[in-house]
Design an enzyme around this catalytic site. Structure first.
Site, mmCIF file in Angstrom:
data_model
loop_
_atom_site.group_PDB
_atom_site.id
_atom_site.type_symbol
_atom_site.label_atom_id
_atom_site.label_comp_id
_atom_site.label_asym_id
_atom_site.label_seq_id
_atom_site.Cartn_x
_atom_site.Cartn_y
_atom_site.Cartn_z
ATOM 1 N N GLU A 24 -24.581 -39.281 -10.820
ATOM 2 C CA GLU A 24 -24.087 -38.288 -9.953
ATOM 3 C C GLU A 24 -23.569 -37.307 -10.618
ATOM 4 O O GLU A 24 -22.473 -37.341 -11.330
ATOM 5 C CB GLU A 24 -23.140 -38.737 -8.784
ATOM 6 C CG GLU A 24 -23.751 -40.234 -8.113
ATOM 7 C CD GLU A 24 -24.611 -39.995 -7.138
ATOM 8 O OE1 GLU A 24 -24.808 -38.767 -6.747
ATOM 9 O OE2 GLU A 24 -25.251 -40.775 -6.703
ATOM 10 N N CYS A 65 -17.437 -32.717 -5.574
ATOM 11 C CA CYS A 65 -18.950 -32.356 -5.971
ATOM 12 C C CYS A 65 -19.649 -31.937 -4.808
ATOM 13 O O CYS A 65 -20.914 -31.315 -5.267
ATOM 14 C CB CYS A 65 -19.514 -33.845 -6.431
ATOM 15 S SG CYS A 65 -19.273 -35.083 -5.480
HETATM 16 P P1 NAP Z 1 -16.880 -35.857 -17.400
HETATM 17 O O1 NAP Z 1 -16.047 -35.067 -18.290
HETATM 18 O O2 NAP Z 1 -18.343 -35.728 -17.498
HETATM 19 O O3 NAP Z 1 -16.428 -37.323 -17.331
HETATM 20 C C1 NAP Z 1 -16.774 -38.163 -16.286
HETATM 21 C C2 NAP Z 1 -16.503 -39.552 -16.762
HETATM 22 O O4 NAP Z 1 -17.312 -39.873 -17.718
HETATM 23 C C3 NAP Z 1 -15.104 -39.980 -17.145
HETATM 24 O O5 NAP Z 1 -14.452 -41.241 -16.716
HETATM 25 C C4 NAP Z 1 -14.936 -39.667 -18.601
HETATM 26 O O6 NAP Z 1 -14.130 -40.488 -19.419
HETATM 27 C C5 NAP Z 1 -16.362 -40.392 -18.938
HETATM 28 N N1 NAP Z 1 -17.102 -40.085 -20.215
HETATM 29 C C6 NAP Z 1 -16.768 -39.090 -20.973
HETATM 30 N N2 NAP Z 1 -17.606 -39.151 -22.205
HETATM 31 C C7 NAP Z 1 -18.181 -40.290 -22.115
HETATM 32 C C8 NAP Z 1 -19.080 -41.066 -22.959
HETATM 33 N N3 NAP Z 1 -19.555 -40.525 -24.095
HETATM 34 N N4 NAP Z 1 -19.411 -42.501 -22.506
HETATM 35 C C9 NAP Z 1 -18.805 -42.782 -21.556
HETATM 36 N N5 NAP Z 1 -18.118 -42.099 -20.581
HETATM 37 C C10 NAP Z 1 -17.836 -40.996 -20.960
HETATM 38 O O7 NAP Z 1 -16.712 -35.225 -15.927
HETATM 39 P P2 NAP Z 1 -15.267 -34.731 -15.039
HETATM 40 O O8 NAP Z 1 -14.646 -33.730 -15.966
HETATM 41 O O9 NAP Z 1 -14.324 -36.289 -15.124
HETATM 42 O O10 NAP Z 1 -15.834 -34.587 -13.672
HETATM 43 C C11 NAP Z 1 -16.140 -33.220 -13.282
HETATM 44 C C12 NAP Z 1 -18.000 -33.217 -13.202
HETATM 45 O O11 NAP Z 1 -18.348 -34.103 -12.501
HETATM 46 C C13 NAP Z 1 -18.206 -31.897 -12.370
HETATM 47 O O12 NAP Z 1 -19.169 -31.200 -12.865
HETATM 48 C C14 NAP Z 1 -18.588 -32.444 -11.062
HETATM 49 O O13 NAP Z 1 -19.849 -31.774 -10.548
HETATM 50 C C15 NAP Z 1 -19.038 -33.831 -11.249
HETATM 51 N N6 NAP Z 1 -18.925 -34.606 -10.019
HETATM 52 C C16 NAP Z 1 -19.991 -35.157 -9.521
HETATM 53 C C17 NAP Z 1 -19.816 -35.905 -8.418
HETATM 54 C C18 NAP Z 1 -21.110 -36.455 -7.590
HETATM 55 O O14 NAP Z 1 -20.996 -37.392 -6.966
HETATM 56 N N7 NAP Z 1 -22.189 -36.301 -8.123
HETATM 57 C C19 NAP Z 1 -18.702 -36.427 -7.940
HETATM 58 C C20 NAP Z 1 -17.393 -35.843 -8.615
HETATM 59 C C21 NAP Z 1 -17.752 -34.930 -9.810
HETATM 60 P P3 NAP Z 1 -12.692 -39.681 -20.063
HETATM 61 O O15 NAP Z 1 -11.951 -39.204 -18.683
HETATM 62 O O16 NAP Z 1 -11.842 -40.908 -20.465
HETATM 63 O O17 NAP Z 1 -13.323 -38.936 -20.888
#
Ligand code: NAP
Length: 545
Positions: free
Chosen positions: A278, A317
């Site tokens: 997602e 999102c």
């Molecule tokens: P993110 O930086 O991609 O992080 C998301 C999750 O992934 C966090 O728990 C992060 O952990 C983890 N993560 C990061 N690098 C990883 C790796 N190499 N391996 C495994 N896990 C890893 O996103 P965010 O900043 O939290 O969220 C913002 C984005 O999410 C926005 O672009 C938004 O559109 C999207 N979003 C989408 C939805 C949907 O349902 N489609 C819902 C909400 C948000 P750490 O925090 O420990 O780095």
């Protein structure tokens, strides 16, 4: 990888601290016990005051052992339970969280910068989703797996038949969540996986993990889940995904860039691990040409756009990012929306009058402000500006605040970045179209695939054309009309009964959707044999719905 992701990561890295301070260290819950990580720690901040409120590290965590424990102990226990029993567990989880509601709402304000309304959206969303799946479980009764369809005669003999069954996968469901919904984000994934019969290991985003950790503590103390059914990681995923097997499932919510890294992991590829993503979405709202100023459908449209720009500070999102309006109404929309936005209070989220609190972290603030500037290269800012603006009840000048910003791009065709770059904050761009459904749909689809689009119209032909043209590019379409103006949920609200996910840019994932969401966690297998034998094999199964 986008530049915004690089900014986020480098800022998190900067926040790393070597020393063990007096600040509370969050704990993980693995192998049936609490675990304190070692080594370098990430600091977690109160987004309103910028005070450090916690630290997190998963250093030293034995992920291989944690996953094995979940698979072997939790998976075995869950598979012995009937759907009804798993549903009772979900209901007990919902009750346990609800009993601590006030404390959790306060914690959401402190650790995520949520206003009271935003905190309820997250925390009540979690209990509501668990309760909804508990209710669905009752309908599945004492069965332990699902039957898909009826017996199919496959030969000349009527006794030789085939049928599909769906059994829980024998691995672990690894849930990696975004920072914006530490409560609902965990619950919407866990409810479905646990009901399907798979154990869960949940990893919230580190920045807002304080709330998630407290919820897990409440659940562990309430003793409502069998050993191994639920594990929790406070901090980085470390090498967790190097240990995945072909029976595991990864459900990820977050940025497209991280989604791509996860999909490309060596063990994920080698073992063909099922991955659900997602990701980003440039959700659009379309005002139909039939909608008159100040009509009920107009008011619903204005309310939904305003809500999505301001609720959770636009960190949803599903929030509306692009607003398409017939050219002859764009002035009226801009004026009314700007007025409403400018009278919306931004400031101390603990104060009930405040509608917009801070963004969740300094990294998000920097990303959002850089994003507004990027959009401003192709669109004009027509309301608000980069910066916090006047803050209510906050003399300190601290906090990760950004006031709502509305932009306008008069030539949507040339506004490439508006359709490509998601600014995850209180920001939307207004654009004109010629009033035809096909044109609206064409512009909406420039977003490259989205979670949700909303169309406001009382003209059913216009709605029908929009559906046919827009549905293939979206996971959900919502139609606002005068008949539901008082009852409609805005597009930003994800419901357990309806699917959540979308094609293309949105990650091509699918979650929730009632019972159908369980298919992510179950293996569909075709069974062939003689009819009486199959009748015996299927005794513990039930057809969904
Ligand atoms: P993110 O930086 O991609 O992080 C998301 C999750 O992934 C966090 O728990 C992060 O952990 C983890 N993560 C990061 N690098 C990883 C790796 N190499 N391996 C495994 N896990 C890893 O996103 P965010 O900043 O939290 O969220 C913002 C984005 O999410 C926005 O672009 C938004 O559109 C999207 N979003 C989408 C939805 C949907 O349902 N489609 C819902 C909400 C948000 P750490 O925090 O420990 O780095």
């Amino acid at each position: 990888m986008s530049s915004s992701t690089i900014t986020t990561k480098s800022l998190i890295t900067e926040a790393v601290t070597q020393s063990a301070t007096m600040t509370r260290l969050l704990k993980s819950y693995v192998c049936g016990d609490w675990y304190e990580g070692t080594g370098r720690r990430n600091q977690l901040f109160n987004p309103t005051t910028e005070e450090v409120i916690g630290e997190a590290t998963t250093g030293g965590l034995d992920y291989a052992a944690a996953l094995d424990y979940a698979r072997n102990v939790g998976g075995a226990a869950l598979r012995k339970m009937t759907f009804a029993q798993r549903g009772e567990m979900l209901a007990a989880m919902a009750s346990a969280i609800h009993e601590h509601r006030d404390e959790l709402l306060d914690l959401a304000t402190e650790s995520c910068g949520n206003t009271r309304g935003d905190a309820k959206f997250d925390v009540d969303g979690a209990t509501g989703t668990l309760a909804a799946y508990a209710k669905m479980a009752k309908g599945l009764g004492d069965a332990k797996f699902l039957l898909d369809g009826e017996n199919i005669r496959i030969s000349r003999s009527p006794r030789y038949v085939g049928r599909h069954v769906m059994l829980p996968r024998k691995g672990v469901a690894i849930h990696i969540n975004a920072f914006n919904f530490p409560a609902w984000g965990f619950a919407e994934k866990a409810a479905v996986a646990l009901l399907a019969g798979m154990p869960v290991i949940t990893k919230p985003a580190t920045a807002t993990a304080v709330l998630a950790e407290r919820i897990v503590e409440i659940l562990v103390n309430s003793d409502v889940m069998p050993a191994g059914a639920f594990s929790f990681v406070a901090g980085s995923a470390g090498d967790m995904l190097d240990h995945v097997t072909g029976q595991d499932v990864i459900a990820f919510t977050g940025s497209a860039a991280t989604g791509a890294i996860i999909r490309g992991g060596a063990a994920v590829i080698k073992n063909s691990v099922r991955v659900n993503v997602e990701a980003d979405s440039l959700n659009a709202a379309v005002l139909g040409p039939d909608v008159k100023v100040e009509s009920p459908t107009w008011d619903l449209f204005m309310r939904d756009v305003h809500t999505d720009m301001t609720q959770k500070v636009g960190q949803k999102c599903t929030a509306i990012r692009r607003v398409f309006v017939p050219a002859d109404k764009i002035d009226a929309v801009r004026e009314e929306l700007s007025q409403t936005l400018q009278s919306t209070r931004v400031g101390n989220p603990a104060i009930r009058l405040v509608r917009v609190g801070p963004l969740a972290s300094k990294a998000q603030l920097d990303d959002v402000q850089a994003g507004i500037q990027k959009l401003a290269e192709v669109a004009e800012i027509v309301s608000g500006e980069v910066g916090p603006g006047e803050l209510y009840d906050l003399p300190s000048g601290k906090g990760y605040f950004q006031q709502p910003v509305l932009l306008q791009a008069n030539e949507p065709e040339k506004a490439g970045v508006v359709h490509e770059h998601e600014v995850f904050g209180p920001v939307a761009t207004l654009m004109p179209y010629n009033g035809e459904a096909s044109e609206a749909a064409r512009l909406v689809c420039l977003g490259g695939g989205g979670l949700v689009a909303s169309v406001y119209t009382d003209n059913r032909d216009f709605a029908s054309d929009c559906m046919v043209e827009m549905a293939p590019a979206h996971g959900r379409l919502t139609f606002g009309s005068k008949k539901v103006a008082e009852h409609a949920y805005g597009p930003g609200m994800v419901l357990p009964q309806l699917v959540h996910g979308g094609p293309g840019r949105a990650g091509a994932g699918e979650e929730l959707g009632g019972i159908r969401g369980m298919s992510l966690y179950m293996q569909r297998t075709a069974i062939q044999g003689d009819e009486p034998m199959l009748a015996k094999l299927f005794e513990d199964g039930t057809t969904a719905g």
